[in-house]
Motif scaffolding. Structure first.
Motif, mmCIF file in Angstrom:
data_model
loop_
_atom_site.group_PDB
_atom_site.id
_atom_site.type_symbol
_atom_site.label_atom_id
_atom_site.label_comp_id
_atom_site.label_asym_id
_atom_site.label_seq_id
_atom_site.Cartn_x
_atom_site.Cartn_y
_atom_site.Cartn_z
ATOM 1 N N LEU A 15 -5.803 9.563 -3.472
ATOM 2 C CA LEU A 15 -4.395 9.246 -3.708
ATOM 3 C C LEU A 15 -3.575 10.456 -4.136
ATOM 4 C CD1 LEU A 15 -4.682 5.805 -5.556
ATOM 5 C CD2 LEU A 15 -4.331 6.249 -3.119
ATOM 6 N N GLY A 16 -4.249 11.545 -4.460
ATOM 7 C CA GLY A 16 -3.547 12.748 -4.876
ATOM 8 C C GLY A 16 -2.944 12.662 -6.267
ATOM 9 N N VAL A 17 -3.662 11.960 -7.159
ATOM 10 C CA VAL A 17 -3.224 11.828 -8.548
ATOM 11 C C VAL A 17 -4.378 12.228 -9.458
ATOM 12 C CG1 VAL A 17 -1.554 10.000 -8.016
ATOM 13 C CG2 VAL A 17 -3.871 9.380 -8.704
ATOM 14 N N SER A 18 -4.126 12.268 -10.755
ATOM 15 C CA SER A 18 -5.174 12.637 -11.705
ATOM 16 C C SER A 18 -6.057 11.437 -12.059
ATOM 17 C CB SER A 18 -4.554 13.197 -12.980
ATOM 18 O OG SER A 18 -3.901 12.161 -13.695
ATOM 19 N N ASN A 19 -7.234 11.752 -12.588
ATOM 20 C CA ASN A 19 -8.116 10.693 -13.083
ATOM 21 C C ASN A 19 -7.420 9.895 -14.182
ATOM 22 O OD1 ASN A 19 -9.989 11.866 -11.401
ATOM 23 N ND2 ASN A 19 -11.513 12.252 -12.987
ATOM 24 N N THR A 20 -6.657 10.577 -15.028
ATOM 25 C CA THR A 20 -5.931 9.913 -16.108
ATOM 26 C C THR A 20 -4.961 8.874 -15.551
ATOM 27 O OG1 THR A 20 -6.119 11.887 -17.480
ATOM 28 C CG2 THR A 20 -4.430 10.290 -18.109
ATOM 29 N N THR A 21 -4.292 9.209 -14.466
ATOM 30 C CA THR A 21 -3.380 8.249 -13.837
ATOM 31 C C THR A 21 -4.128 7.013 -13.374
ATOM 32 O OG1 THR A 21 -1.851 9.984 -13.143
ATOM 33 C CG2 THR A 21 -1.768 7.911 -11.911
ATOM 34 N N ILE A 22 -5.288 7.201 -12.769
ATOM 35 C CA ILE A 22 -6.090 6.060 -12.299
ATOM 36 C C ILE A 22 -6.532 5.210 -13.485
ATOM 37 C CG2 ILE A 22 -8.189 5.343 -11.099
ATOM 38 C CD1 ILE A 22 -6.032 6.526 -9.234
ATOM 39 N N TYR A 23 -7.018 5.833 -14.557
ATOM 40 C CA TYR A 23 -7.425 5.075 -15.746
ATOM 41 C C TYR A 23 -6.242 4.312 -16.351
ATOM 42 C CZ TYR A 23 -12.066 7.200 -15.957
ATOM 43 O OH TYR A 23 -13.365 7.579 -15.691
ATOM 44 N N THR A 24 -5.080 4.929 -16.384
ATOM 45 C CA THR A 24 -3.889 4.264 -16.917
ATOM 46 C C THR A 24 -3.520 3.067 -16.050
ATOM 47 O OG1 THR A 24 -3.068 6.319 -17.873
ATOM 48 C CG2 THR A 24 -1.446 4.572 -17.509
ATOM 49 N N MET A 25 -3.580 3.234 -14.746
ATOM 50 C CA MET A 25 -3.242 2.138 -13.834
ATOM 51 C C MET A 25 -4.214 0.970 -13.986
ATOM 52 S SD MET A 25 -2.163 4.301 -10.448
ATOM 53 C CE MET A 25 -1.584 2.885 -9.495
ATOM 54 N N PRO A 45 -11.708 -1.525 0.948
ATOM 55 C CA PRO A 45 -10.804 -2.394 1.716
ATOM 56 C C PRO A 45 -9.715 -3.037 0.847
ATOM 57 C CG PRO A 45 -13.069 -2.777 2.377
ATOM 58 C CD PRO A 45 -13.111 -1.890 1.153
ATOM 59 N N THR A 46 -10.038 -3.371 -0.398
ATOM 60 C CA THR A 46 -9.042 -3.951 -1.295
ATOM 61 C C THR A 46 -7.967 -2.923 -1.630
ATOM 62 O OG1 THR A 46 -10.686 -5.461 -2.221
ATOM 63 C CG2 THR A 46 -8.701 -5.082 -3.527
ATOM 64 N N ILE A 47 -8.373 -1.691 -1.886
ATOM 65 C CA ILE A 47 -7.410 -0.627 -2.183
ATOM 66 C C ILE A 47 -6.530 -0.358 -0.964
ATOM 67 C CG2 ILE A 47 -7.160 1.840 -2.711
ATOM 68 C CD1 ILE A 47 -7.857 0.085 -5.140
ATOM 69 N N GLU A 48 -7.134 -0.336 0.223
ATOM 70 C CA GLU A 48 -6.349 -0.119 1.444
ATOM 71 C C GLU A 48 -5.319 -1.229 1.622
ATOM 72 O OE1 GLU A 48 -9.386 0.202 4.429
ATOM 73 O OE2 GLU A 48 -9.954 2.218 3.767
ATOM 74 N N ASN A 49 -5.724 -2.464 1.388
ATOM 75 C CA ASN A 49 -4.807 -3.601 1.488
ATOM 76 C C ASN A 49 -3.702 -3.493 0.445
ATOM 77 O OD1 ASN A 49 -3.950 -6.132 2.554
ATOM 78 N ND2 ASN A 49 -4.866 -7.128 0.779
ATOM 79 N N TRP A 50 -4.058 -3.101 -0.774
ATOM 80 C CA TRP A 50 -3.101 -2.916 -1.861
ATOM 81 C C TRP A 50 -2.062 -1.874 -1.475
ATOM 82 C CZ3 TRP A 50 -2.932 1.573 -5.089
ATOM 83 C CH2 TRP A 50 -2.131 1.455 -6.228
ATOM 84 N N LEU A 51 -2.503 -0.782 -0.883
ATOM 85 C CA LEU A 51 -1.579 0.267 -0.449
ATOM 86 C C LEU A 51 -0.675 -0.215 0.688
ATOM 87 C CD1 LEU A 51 -3.943 3.346 -0.543
ATOM 88 C CD2 LEU A 51 -1.921 2.994 -1.958
ATOM 89 N N ILE A 52 -1.252 -0.910 1.656
ATOM 90 C CA ILE A 52 -0.479 -1.431 2.792
ATOM 91 C C ILE A 52 0.601 -2.389 2.323
ATOM 92 C CG2 ILE A 52 -0.634 -2.953 4.817
ATOM 93 C CD1 ILE A 52 -3.432 -1.623 5.298
ATOM 94 N N ASN A 53 0.283 -3.173 1.301
ATOM 95 C CA ASN A 53 1.229 -4.167 0.788
ATOM 96 C C ASN A 53 2.185 -3.608 -0.257
ATOM 97 O OD1 ASN A 53 0.433 -6.391 2.395
ATOM 98 N ND2 ASN A 53 -1.399 -6.577 1.149
ATOM 99 N N GLY A 54 2.269 -2.311 -0.357
ATOM 100 C CA GLY A 54 3.260 -1.699 -1.232
ATOM 101 C C GLY A 54 2.811 -1.394 -2.635
ATOM 102 N N ALA A 55 1.523 -1.502 -2.919
ATOM 103 C CA ALA A 55 0.981 -1.155 -4.231
ATOM 104 C C ALA A 55 1.784 -1.789 -5.360
ATOM 105 C CB ALA A 55 0.925 0.366 -4.397
#
Length: 66
Positions: A15-25, A45-55
């Protein structure tokens, strides 16, 4: 066989973000994830679907999707 899950570090790179960003999310429930023996993992596949649907922030955990 291709992996169906990714780690925090792998997802951060994808995703081009930091590990801290992922933990925060994950802490804020902004991204779908699962825990496996205390380790946070992401179903690709769940992450891909999440991204397709606008996160959107209104996400279900992997367990709720089943």
């Amino acid at each position: 066989m291709e992996k169906i899950t990714v780690t925090v570090n792998e997802l951060a790179i994808l995703l081009g973000v930091s590990n801290t960003t992922i933990y925060t999310m994950t802490r804020k429930g902004e991204i779908p994830y699962a825990r496996l023996r205390g380790k946070i993992i992401f179903h690709k596949p769940t992450i891909e679907n999440w991204l397709i649907n606008g996160a959107t922030k209104n996400n279900k955990t992997v367990e709720e999707v089943k």
